[in-house]
Design an enzyme around this catalytic site. Structure first.
Site, PDB file in Angstrom:
ATOM      1  N   ARG A  30       0.968  -1.229  -0.164  1.00  0.00           N
ATOM      2  CA  ARG A  30      -0.057  -0.184  -0.021  1.00  0.00           C
ATOM      3  C   ARG A  30       0.799   1.279   0.113  1.00  0.00           C
ATOM      4  O   ARG A  30       0.561   2.247   0.642  1.00  0.00           O
ATOM      5  CB  ARG A  30      -1.020  -0.130   1.291  1.00  0.00           C
ATOM      6  CG  ARG A  30      -2.141  -0.991   1.181  1.00  0.00           C
ATOM      7  CD  ARG A  30      -3.235  -0.690   0.584  1.00  0.00           C
ATOM      8  NE  ARG A  30      -4.400  -1.382   0.485  1.00  0.00           N
ATOM      9  CZ  ARG A  30      -5.227  -1.599   1.264  1.00  0.00           C
ATOM     10  NH1 ARG A  30      -5.487  -0.746   2.046  1.00  0.00           N
ATOM     11  NH2 ARG A  30      -6.174  -2.402   0.946  1.00  0.00           N
ATOM     12  N   ARG A  37      -3.371   6.700   1.269  1.00  0.00           N
ATOM     13  CA  ARG A  37      -3.798   7.971   1.937  1.00  0.00           C
ATOM     14  C   ARG A  37      -2.874   8.760   2.962  1.00  0.00           C
ATOM     15  O   ARG A  37      -3.149   9.796   3.503  1.00  0.00           O
ATOM     16  CB  ARG A  37      -5.210   7.606   2.681  1.00  0.00           C
ATOM     17  CG  ARG A  37      -6.271   7.437   1.649  1.00  0.00           C
ATOM     18  CD  ARG A  37      -7.408   6.918   2.415  1.00  0.00           C
ATOM     19  NE  ARG A  37      -7.194   5.488   2.864  1.00  0.00           N
ATOM     20  CZ  ARG A  37      -8.214   4.869   3.242  1.00  0.00           C
ATOM     21  NH1 ARG A  37      -9.355   5.218   3.698  1.00  0.00           N
ATOM     22  NH2 ARG A  37      -7.952   3.472   3.539  1.00  0.00           N
ATOM     23  N   ARG A  42      -6.532  11.782  -5.488  1.00  0.00           N
ATOM     24  CA  ARG A  42      -7.874  11.043  -5.188  1.00  0.00           C
ATOM     25  C   ARG A  42      -9.072  12.097  -5.316  1.00  0.00           C
ATOM     26  O   ARG A  42     -10.250  11.655  -5.866  1.00  0.00           O
ATOM     27  CB  ARG A  42      -7.830  10.365  -3.994  1.00  0.00           C
ATOM     28  CG  ARG A  42      -8.836   9.503  -3.819  1.00  0.00           C
ATOM     29  CD  ARG A  42      -8.819   8.805  -2.427  1.00  0.00           C
ATOM     30  NE  ARG A  42      -9.776   7.916  -1.924  1.00  0.00           N
ATOM     31  CZ  ARG A  42     -10.961   8.519  -1.483  1.00  0.00           C
ATOM     32  NH1 ARG A  42     -10.983   9.538  -1.143  1.00  0.00           N
ATOM     33  NH2 ARG A  42     -11.701   7.459  -0.944  1.00  0.00           N
ATOM     34  N   ASP A  72      -6.978  -2.499  -7.384  1.00  0.00           N
ATOM     35  CA  ASP A  72      -7.509  -2.891  -6.283  1.00  0.00           C
ATOM     36  C   ASP A  72      -7.524  -4.670  -6.364  1.00  0.00           C
ATOM     37  O   ASP A  72      -7.799  -4.954  -7.672  1.00  0.00           O
ATOM     38  CB  ASP A  72      -8.657  -2.475  -5.885  1.00  0.00           C
ATOM     39  CG  ASP A  72      -9.035  -2.998  -4.080  1.00  0.00           C
ATOM     40  OD1 ASP A  72      -8.399  -2.438  -3.316  1.00  0.00           O
ATOM     41  OD2 ASP A  72      -9.914  -3.736  -4.061  1.00  0.00           O
ATOM     42  N   TYR A  80     -15.402 -11.679  -0.029  1.00  0.00           N
ATOM     43  CA  TYR A  80     -15.897 -10.410  -0.394  1.00  0.00           C
ATOM     44  C   TYR A  80     -17.135 -10.578  -1.453  1.00  0.00           C
ATOM     45  O   TYR A  80     -18.095  -9.913  -1.249  1.00  0.00           O
ATOM     46  CB  TYR A  80     -15.008  -9.488  -1.129  1.00  0.00           C
ATOM     47  CG  TYR A  80     -13.826  -8.754  -0.265  1.00  0.00           C
ATOM     48  CD1 TYR A  80     -14.047  -7.930   0.669  1.00  0.00           C
ATOM     49  CD2 TYR A  80     -12.559  -9.338  -0.270  1.00  0.00           C
ATOM     50  CE1 TYR A  80     -13.212  -7.348   1.452  1.00  0.00           C
ATOM     51  CE2 TYR A  80     -11.591  -8.959   0.726  1.00  0.00           C
ATOM     52  CZ  TYR A  80     -11.891  -7.923   1.517  1.00  0.00           C
ATOM     53  OH  TYR A  80     -11.077  -7.457   2.440  1.00  0.00           O
TER      54      TYR A  80
END
Ligand code: CP3
Length: 356
Positions: free
Chosen positions: A27, A31, A40, A77, A154
């Site tokens: 990652r 953020r 973003r 992703d 998921y």
């Protein structure tokens, strides 16, 4: 294609000699970087950012401009595949990923298409081509996918889960439905990763974030077996170089020997493992990636450096180690602390390798 200027990440994965231990961070584009948050915001939301190859390329390169990292990872992703299968991915602010149409039963699974990577997932391949070009041979580009089991969690749970009740109920009540889903996903992941390699990914990694929630026997049946099938189906050479494959099962320390037996080149370790023991257990079979607890990045610089030293010491002398965190860097980390971490790996790791 031009020669790679820095190939120590690929060399370490293949256990070839290196001058110091290569490092990248899971990652690494994200953020915790203000410049990421800016792009973003410009894209509108996370999936629009993934679907815009120029912006995806921009955020992929951001951490490399700040830090001397030894690899870039495609900005995307793992949930692009289920999205391309028609489940309707969206992100609820602060709640993580969700699907509009989660899978309920055998009928839903039987109807699932296996997406063509250059069509429904063409935006990912465009991003790979764009990033590869922009990197200009500076460092290798890592492609990735989720494992079939992790994607299935998921798709059946409809989003993140703490208990995995729905998918485990399916495993115990309707195992043939789950196996059909996992085998479709194994096919989809193989096609997807091979398309990323054809588009320019120089190494690939499979994220099995949730393999560790399975029982000992079920891990092999529902997760590892399908990852092995993928490893066997992958393109292992491109542009005259080997394309190393890394398997990362979070909480997978129980199964290191079995993971090494799949034919992968490297195993990703989370921070619960002692890397010294892990190296003894896998021997010469595979390289290891990891494994600092991402929470150490909240500690003062001296404590971060000390932790890096202990992990380098734990792995010991010689090649076959790619330094990383044991899981993704979190949004609340100070970018200056990430710099301390990366610099420490650079400076302290040279002592563990023989100068050429
Ligand atoms: O490592 C990298 O820099 C490459 C990019 C990358 C992302 N996700 C970007 C991302 C990679 C390799 C992933 C993999 C991924 N995605 C995994 C497996 C690895 C892991 O972390 O366990 C999983 C389980 C996902 C699913 C997913 N996507 C989750 C749970 C989340 C977090 C949601 C949240 O709000 O925190 C995402 C979103 C996501 N993927 C973000 C990033 C940078 C944050 C999106 C944003 O709000 O900007």
């Amino acid at each position: 294609m031009a020669e790679l200027k820095n190939d120590r990440y690929l060399r370490a994965l293949l256990k070839e000699p290196v001058d110091r231990t290569p490092i990248w961070m899971m990652r690494q584009a994200g953020r915790y970087l203000p410049e990421y948050r800016e792009v973003r915001a410009q894209a509108g939301d996370f999936m629009s950012l993934c679907k815009n190859p120029e912006l995806a390329c921009e955020v992929t390169l951001q951490p490399l401009r700040r830090y001397p990292l030894d690899a870039a990872i495609l900005f995307s992703d793992i949930l692009t595949i289920p999205d391309a299968m028609g489940l309707g991915l969206y992100f609820e602010e602060g709640e993580g990923p969700r699907f509009e149409r989660p899978l309920k039963d055998f009928m839903d699974i039987a109807a699932l298409p296996v997406p063509d990577p250059e069509q429904e997932l063409g935006y990912v391949m465009d991003a790979v081509r764009t990033i590869r070009k922009a990197l200009n041979g500076d460092v290798p580009l890592i492609g990735f996918s989720g494992s079939p089991w992790t994607l299935a969690t998921y798709m059946v749970e409809g989003g993140s889960s703490k208990t995995f009740t729905k998918i485990k109920t399916m495993a115990y009540q309707e195992p043939e439905a789950l196996h059909l889903l996992l085998s479709k996903l194994a096919d989809a992941v193989t096609l997807y990763l091979n398309a990323q390699i054809a588009a320019g990914a120089q190494s690939v990694m499979i994220f099995d974030t949730w393999g560790g929630v399975l029982s000992h026997r079920d891990y092999k049946e529902y997760s590892l077996g399908y990852m092995q099938q993928i490893v066997e189906g992958l393109t292992r050479e491109a542009d005259g170089r080997k394309v190393p494959v890394t398997l990362f099962t979070k909480n997978g320390g129980l199964w290191l020997e079995a993971i090494a037996d799949t034919g992968c080149d490297a195993i990703g370790l989370d921070w619960t493992m002692n890397i010294h023991d892990a190296r003894k257990r896998v021997g010469d079979k595979v390289a290891l990636q990891g494994n600092m607890d991402p929470a150490v990045l909240h500690a003062p610089p001296e404590r971060i450096q000390q932790e890096v030293q202990m992990i380098l010491d734990g792995y010991g002398y010689g090649t076959g180690h790619v330094f990383n965190l044991g899981h993704g860097i979190t949004p609340d980390v100070d970018p200056e602390h990430a710099k301390v971490f990366i610099d420490a790996v650079h400076d302290l790791s040279q002592a563990y390798h023989t100068p050429e």
